[in-house]
Write a protein that holds these residues in place. Structure first.
Motif, mmCIF file in Angstrom:
data_model
loop_
_atom_site.group_PDB
_atom_site.id
_atom_site.type_symbol
_atom_site.label_atom_id
_atom_site.label_comp_id
_atom_site.label_asym_id
_atom_site.label_seq_id
_atom_site.Cartn_x
_atom_site.Cartn_y
_atom_site.Cartn_z
ATOM 1 N N ARG A 36 15.122 45.118 124.960
ATOM 2 C CA ARG A 36 14.649 45.462 126.307
ATOM 3 C C ARG A 36 15.283 46.747 126.826
ATOM 4 N NH1 ARG A 36 15.246 39.937 126.397
ATOM 5 N NH2 ARG A 36 17.335 40.128 127.260
ATOM 6 N N PHE A 116 3.312 47.313 130.590
ATOM 7 C CA PHE A 116 4.742 47.645 130.566
ATOM 8 C C PHE A 116 5.141 48.546 131.735
ATOM 9 C CE2 PHE A 116 4.491 47.440 125.649
ATOM 10 C CZ PHE A 116 4.503 46.046 125.712
ATOM 11 N N THR A 118 4.409 51.761 131.697
ATOM 12 C CA THR A 118 4.600 53.106 131.153
ATOM 13 C C THR A 118 3.665 54.098 131.822
ATOM 14 O OG1 THR A 118 5.277 52.179 129.019
ATOM 15 C CG2 THR A 118 4.581 54.480 129.024
ATOM 16 N N ARG A 285 13.084 57.841 129.180
ATOM 17 C CA ARG A 285 13.681 56.501 129.178
ATOM 18 C C ARG A 285 14.634 56.435 130.354
ATOM 19 N NH1 ARG A 285 16.588 54.273 123.876
ATOM 20 N NH2 ARG A 285 17.855 56.139 124.242
ATOM 21 N N SER A 290 13.659 51.114 130.723
ATOM 22 C CA SER A 290 12.201 51.208 130.613
ATOM 23 C C SER A 290 11.792 52.622 130.197
ATOM 24 C CB SER A 290 11.538 50.849 131.950
ATOM 25 O OG SER A 290 11.924 51.763 132.969
ATOM 26 N N ARG A 291 10.645 52.696 129.522
ATOM 27 C CA ARG A 291 10.097 53.974 129.083
ATOM 28 C C ARG A 291 8.866 54.263 129.924
ATOM 29 N NH1 ARG A 291 12.416 51.208 124.874
ATOM 30 N NH2 ARG A 291 13.561 52.439 123.311
ATOM 31 N N ARG A 292 8.874 55.379 130.619
ATOM 32 C CA ARG A 292 7.792 55.702 131.544
ATOM 33 C C ARG A 292 7.262 57.116 131.305
ATOM 34 N NH1 ARG A 292 8.200 52.468 136.259
ATOM 35 N NH2 ARG A 292 9.433 50.599 135.746
ATOM 36 N N ARG A 326 16.117 47.912 138.361
ATOM 37 C CA ARG A 326 14.874 48.425 137.789
ATOM 38 C C ARG A 326 14.185 49.356 138.787
ATOM 39 N NH1 ARG A 326 13.147 46.459 133.186
ATOM 40 N NH2 ARG A 326 11.026 47.193 133.598
#
Length: 369
Positions: A36, A116, A118, A285, A290-292, A326
């Motif tokens: 994660r 997700f 992204t 990242r 999280s990867r956006r 987050r």
């Protein structure tokens, strides 16, 4: 014993775990995993350095590569497409070091990336139109930001009736289309001959009657050949670049182009970039793991000696973070309609005005009602 014989030793359990995205072996007694987006230590160890070397040799031998004192670094892949990098003595002090970037058994789809966080459905619709409209697109970002995954998703928008040639250092892309020719670079053999560089493959691809050329990652002089391909009728080509921002992406391409040794004037290189590139999709990242997609930028052209860009979508960091750390922000339109809208319309692809509509908060910021 079963893992050593049929699999990849102590780390085989991690390779089977769908929740783990990366396995990092820092010598025989230190194994870490990424879960994660966070790195976690494990209690798994190899018996000794020789045990770890046997596992590395098994992995690289499966794809016809080797690693030893004369070539202490190697890129390889597992049968499922997962990316492998190994570094051994004398370069690796306290090693060997083994890094495995895992890929899901089923390639992620655009729906997965939306779930997700992204990207948003609005941006996904826009990128779909851009790929179908044959815009040259660069996916940029740092290490582990999801560039290859994004490239896979963008390639899924390519129509099935087009011939695609993919070029990679180690094969990672998994395209769903049937008419795909995959080329893979090859290192020199033990005599130091037989090397096939990505640049050689890009040149050869031009003779294979491609509709699209996809370069898994441009990291050197092949950037010049990629620009040439984009400027010679191969519209809709895709590639990835390591960079910190969309503007840095252009600077890196400029630097890599100069590495080709052609002694081109800087202005000529920038004119090539301005003419060849249409869109830069930048991924980051974030601190929460999280990867956006944090920016979707259009390359407008030259203004003086500078390549001009404008953001079409940008990540809203101002929305803050929740109690778990987050990020609450997401990708939002800047309200600017791209200049290539008319070109897409000529191909029968209409971009609805809703794709570039400002949200109420953003409208207040820019003084609109």
């Amino acid at each position: 014993m079963t893992d050593d014989t049929l699999g990849y030793g102590p780390i085989d359990r991690f390779l089977r775990d769908p929740g783990i995205t990366e396995v990092m072996v820092n010598g025989p007694k230190a194994v870490y995993v990424e879960r994660r987006g966070r790195i976690e230590p494990t209690d798994v160890t190899f018996a000794d350095e020789a045990h770890l070397r046997r596992t590395i040799d098994k992995i690289v031998a499966e794809v016809g590569r080797r690693v030893d004192e004369s070539t202490p670094m190697v890129d390889a892949r597992l049968p499922d497409g997962s990316r492998v990098n190994a570094v051994v003595h004398p370069v690796a002090i306290g090693g060997p070091f083994l890094t495995i970037r895992k890929f899901s058994k089923d390639p992620y789809t655009v729906g997965d990336l939306i779930s997700f966080g992204t990207l948003t459905p609005q941006v996904a619709h826009f990128l779909d139109a851009c790929v179908r409209g044959r815009l040259n697109t660069v996916v940029s970002g740092g290490t582990g930001t999801g560039k290859t995954t994004m490239l896979n998703v963008l390639s899924s928008f390519i129509p099935d009736d087009e011939r695609i040639v993919t070029i990679e250092d180690a094969k990672e892309l998994r395209l769903l289309q049937e008419h795909v020719c995959s080329l893979e670079a090859r290192p020199a053999n033990i005599e130091g001959v037989g090397e096939v560089r990505i640049r050689d493959l890009v040149r050869n691809a031009l003779r294979m009657r491609p509709d699209r050329i996809i370069v898994g990652e441009a990291r050197g002089a092949e950037a010049l050949d990629m620009l040439q391909a984009m400027n010679t009728g191969h519209d809709g080509s895709l590639t990835t670049i390591h960079s910190n921002s969309p503007r840095d992406t252009l600077a890196r391409i400029e630097t890599m182009t100069l590495m080709a040794g052609m002694e081109l004037p800087i202005r000529a290189v920038r004119e090539q970039m301005a003419s060849a590139l249409d869109l830069v999709v930048h991924l980051t990242r974030l601190r929460d793991g999280s990867r956006r997609v944090t920016s979707v930028s259009e390359v407008l052209g030259m203004e003086g000696d500078t390549v001009v860009m404008q953001d079409l979508y940008a990540f809203d960091f101002g929305m803050g973070v929740d109690d778990d750390g987050r990020f609450l922000g997401r990708l939002k339109s800047t309200g600017i309609r791209p200049t290539f809208s008319e070109r897409l319309a000529d191909h029968g692809i209409v971009l609805p005005p809703e794709l570039f509509a400002l949200e109420p908060f953003a409208r207040r910021v820019v003084g609109l009602r």
